[in-house]
Design an enzyme around this catalytic site. Structure first.
Site, PDB file in Angstrom:
ATOM      1  CB  VAL A  10      -0.932  -0.019   1.238  1.00 58.41           C
ATOM      2  CG1 VAL A  10      -1.614   1.324   1.467  1.00 58.41           C
ATOM      3  CG2 VAL A  10      -1.979  -1.116   1.091  1.00 58.41           C
ATOM      4  N   PRO A  13       0.907   8.701   1.558  1.00 55.83           N
ATOM      5  CG  PRO A  13      -0.853  10.148   1.131  1.00 55.83           C
ATOM      6  CD  PRO A  13      -0.550   8.787   1.677  1.00 55.83           C
ATOM      7  CB  ALA A  14       5.970  11.578   2.429  1.00 55.29           C
ATOM      8  N   GLY A  16       1.104  14.769   5.862  1.00 55.49           N
ATOM      9  CA  GLY A  16      -0.328  14.836   6.112  1.00 55.49           C
ATOM     10  C   GLY A  16      -0.643  15.867   7.177  1.00 55.49           C
ATOM     11  N   GLY A  18      -2.314  16.431  11.036  1.00 54.60           N
ATOM     12  CA  GLY A  18      -2.745  15.820  12.283  1.00 54.60           C
ATOM     13  C   GLY A  18      -3.861  16.651  12.905  1.00 54.60           C
ATOM     14  CE1 TYR A  48      -5.296  12.225  19.240  1.00 54.41           C
ATOM     15  CE2 TYR A  48      -5.356  12.663  16.895  1.00 54.41           C
ATOM     16  CZ  TYR A  48      -4.680  12.220  18.010  1.00 54.41           C
ATOM     17  OH  TYR A  48      -3.375  11.786  17.880  1.00 54.41           O
ATOM     18  CG  HIS A 103      -4.244   6.590  20.643  1.00 58.12           C
ATOM     19  ND1 HIS A 103      -5.207   7.539  20.400  1.00 58.12           N
ATOM     20  CD2 HIS A 103      -3.094   7.281  20.789  1.00 58.12           C
ATOM     21  CE1 HIS A 103      -4.638   8.737  20.406  1.00 58.12           C
ATOM     22  NE2 HIS A 103      -3.360   8.603  20.638  1.00 58.12           N
TER      23      HIS A 103
HETATM   24  P1  NAD Z   1       3.429  19.364  16.188  1.00 53.12           P
HETATM   25  O1  NAD Z   1       4.854  19.048  16.459  1.00 53.12           O
HETATM   26  O2  NAD Z   1       2.869  19.101  14.842  1.00 53.12           O
HETATM   27  O3  NAD Z   1       3.245  20.878  16.592  1.00 53.12           O
HETATM   28  C1  NAD Z   1       2.039  21.544  16.466  1.00 53.12           C
HETATM   29  C2  NAD Z   1       2.283  22.981  16.917  1.00 53.12           C
HETATM   30  O4  NAD Z   1       3.181  23.580  15.995  1.00 53.12           O
HETATM   31  C3  NAD Z   1       1.027  23.824  16.941  1.00 53.12           C
HETATM   32  O5  NAD Z   1       1.113  24.659  18.082  1.00 53.12           O
HETATM   33  C4  NAD Z   1       1.114  24.659  15.687  1.00 53.12           C
HETATM   34  O6  NAD Z   1       0.543  25.908  15.857  1.00 53.12           O
HETATM   35  C5  NAD Z   1       2.615  24.776  15.479  1.00 53.12           C
HETATM   36  N1  NAD Z   1       2.927  24.813  14.035  1.00 53.12           N
HETATM   37  C6  NAD Z   1       2.366  24.069  13.048  1.00 53.12           C
HETATM   38  N2  NAD Z   1       2.910  24.402  11.861  1.00 53.12           N
HETATM   39  C7  NAD Z   1       3.820  25.384  12.113  1.00 53.12           C
HETATM   40  C8  NAD Z   1       4.681  26.113  11.285  1.00 53.12           C
HETATM   41  N3  NAD Z   1       4.725  25.916   9.968  1.00 53.12           N
HETATM   42  N4  NAD Z   1       5.495  27.035  11.866  1.00 53.12           N
HETATM   43  C9  NAD Z   1       5.487  27.240  13.202  1.00 53.12           C
HETATM   44  N5  NAD Z   1       4.661  26.571  14.045  1.00 53.12           N
HETATM   45  C10 NAD Z   1       3.843  25.633  13.496  1.00 53.12           C
HETATM   46  O7  NAD Z   1       2.580  18.617  17.326  1.00 53.12           O
HETATM   47  P2  NAD Z   1       1.142  17.951  17.355  1.00 53.12           P
HETATM   48  O8  NAD Z   1       0.140  18.689  16.562  1.00 53.12           O
HETATM   49  O9  NAD Z   1       0.824  17.704  18.763  1.00 53.12           O
HETATM   50  O10 NAD Z   1       1.408  16.517  16.673  1.00 53.12           O
HETATM   51  C11 NAD Z   1       1.126  16.285  15.326  1.00 53.12           C
HETATM   52  C12 NAD Z   1       0.094  15.194  15.167  1.00 53.12           C
HETATM   53  O11 NAD Z   1       0.604  13.968  15.668  1.00 53.12           O
HETATM   54  C13 NAD Z   1      -1.195  15.410  15.965  1.00 53.12           C
HETATM   55  O12 NAD Z   1      -2.067  16.339  15.412  1.00 53.12           O
HETATM   56  C14 NAD Z   1      -1.741  14.008  15.997  1.00 53.12           C
HETATM   57  O13 NAD Z   1      -2.399  13.696  14.787  1.00 53.12           O
HETATM   58  C15 NAD Z   1      -0.465  13.188  16.185  1.00 53.12           C
HETATM   59  N6  NAD Z   1      -0.167  12.869  17.606  1.00 53.12           N
HETATM   60  C16 NAD Z   1      -0.261  11.584  17.992  1.00 53.12           C
HETATM   61  C17 NAD Z   1       0.004  11.206  19.291  1.00 53.12           C
HETATM   62  C18 NAD Z   1      -0.108   9.763  19.667  1.00 53.12           C
HETATM   63  O14 NAD Z   1      -0.091   9.428  20.878  1.00 53.12           O
HETATM   64  N7  NAD Z   1      -0.236   8.877  18.720  1.00 53.12           N
HETATM   65  C19 NAD Z   1       0.380  12.159  20.239  1.00 53.12           C
HETATM   66  C20 NAD Z   1       0.489  13.486  19.833  1.00 53.12           C
HETATM   67  C21 NAD Z   1       0.211  13.815  18.519  1.00 53.12           C
END
Ligand code: NAD
Length: 280
Positions: A10, A13-14, A16, A18, A48, A103
């Site tokens: 499968v 995409p690299a 996406g 969150g 979420y 999760h």
């Molecule tokens: P992230 O490292 O993506 O950081 C998000 C933060 O960075 C936000 O405050 C945003 O405003 C800022 N940001 C985004 N783009 C920016 C840019 N271009 N320049 C400057 N700041 C920027 O952290 P996240 O959102 O917590 O994690 C990403 C995704 O990972 C989540 O949305 C979720 O889908 C997943 N996640 C999974 C788990 C897990 O337990 N599996 C835990 C945490 C997050």
């Protein structure tokens, strides 16, 4: 878009988007706008509490279902609910997901993993994964899996590159999807001078350099954002390539230091908590 080929052939995409910590209204808008801009990977989770909104965002974008790679995660309270997969699909409003994770390694996660394997056999998940199953959990799963997972989703960024975990992943062709790819917005990570210096050369922001580093490490990356400007910026990373020297400069930042430290008692709490799913 660049794609990762998974160990079951499968393609994913690299890059996406969150949706952690996005309210249903924010998730709906962010997902709709991201897909219109050209994103094709969307990551959500039972926990979420925005799966219905994500499904709405996908439909409102006008992008056909088969052109979206949709990833979600079952929460531990669902691992022994035999309807958990159908209920998740129902909230998202889809007949299958592209990637279905467990999760957390909490509760009866072996039963949860059997449910993922069943979902693959029934055509309800095209790929499966585990999230936060580093160390002993992956070792235990490895002894019992019938289907090798395609992904592990874990904290990863230039301060914490999951070097040890990646040795096991390489044996099985399991891909890493980075969470906290930008250090959850940590100013000290984004503010490291090396990212500014490299960014100036390519006309890119420090955040774009970090995200490009993830894709060149072979990771899928899912930065979170509710700002249209950041969402656009985070996709615009595929028209430059970091040199081996630049990758080596970034490698020097690896301190083996993570932001999130989970304890065993938190895992116990996770097993007891049940998300209060959106009702409409
Ligand atoms: P992230 O490292 O993506 O950081 C998000 C933060 O960075 C936000 O405050 C945003 O405003 C800022 N940001 C985004 N783009 C920016 C840019 N271009 N320049 C400057 N700041 C920027 O952290 P996240 O959102 O917590 O994690 C990403 C995704 O990972 C989540 O949305 C979720 O889908 C997943 N996640 C999974 C788990 C897990 O337990 N599996 C835990 C945490 C997050």
């Amino acid at each position: 878009m660049e794609y990762l080929e998974l160990n079951n052939k499968v393609r994913c995409p690299a890059v996406g988007i969150g949706t952690y910590q996005l309210s249903p209204a924010q998730a709906r808008t962010s997902v709709r706008e991201a897909l219109k801009m050209g994103y094709s990977l969307v990551d959500t989770a039972n926990a979420y509490v925005n799966e219905r909104a994500v499904g709405r965002g996908i439909r409102e974008s006008g992008v056909p279902r088969e052109d979206v790679f949709l990833s979600t995660k079952l929460w531990p309270s669902e691992y022994e609910n035999e309807n958990a997969v159908d209920e998740t699909l129902g909230r998202l409003g889809v007949s299958y997901v592209d990637l279905l994770y467990l999760h957390q390694p909490a509760g009866n996660w072996l039963a949860g993993y059997r449910m993922l394997e069943k979902a693959v056999r029934e055509g309800k998940a095209r790929a499966i994964g585990i999230s936060n199953f580093e160390g002993k959990y992956l070792d235990a799963l490895e002894k019992t899996w019938e289907i090798v997972p395609q992904f592990i989703q874990v904290e990863a960024h230039p301060y914490y590159t999951q070097r040890e975990l990646r040795r096991t992943l390489d044996q099985y062709g399991i891909r890493l999807m980075s969470w906290y790819p930008l250090g959850h917005g940590d100013r000290s990570l984004i503010g490291e001078p090396v990212f500014r210096e490299i960014g100036e050369k390519y006309g890119k922001t420090p955040a774009q350099v970090i995200l490009r580093w993830h894709t060149q490490m072979g990771f899928a990356v899912i930065p979170g954002s509710r700002s249209t400007e950041h969402i656009r910026e985070n996709l615009d990373i595929l028209d430059f390539t970091l040199t081996p020297e630049e990758m080596a400069m970034i490698a020097c930042l690896d301190r083996g230091e993570r932001y999130y430290h989970r304890t065993d008692s938190q895992l116990e709490q996770f097993a007891l908590w049940k998300p209060s799913f959106e009702t409409e």
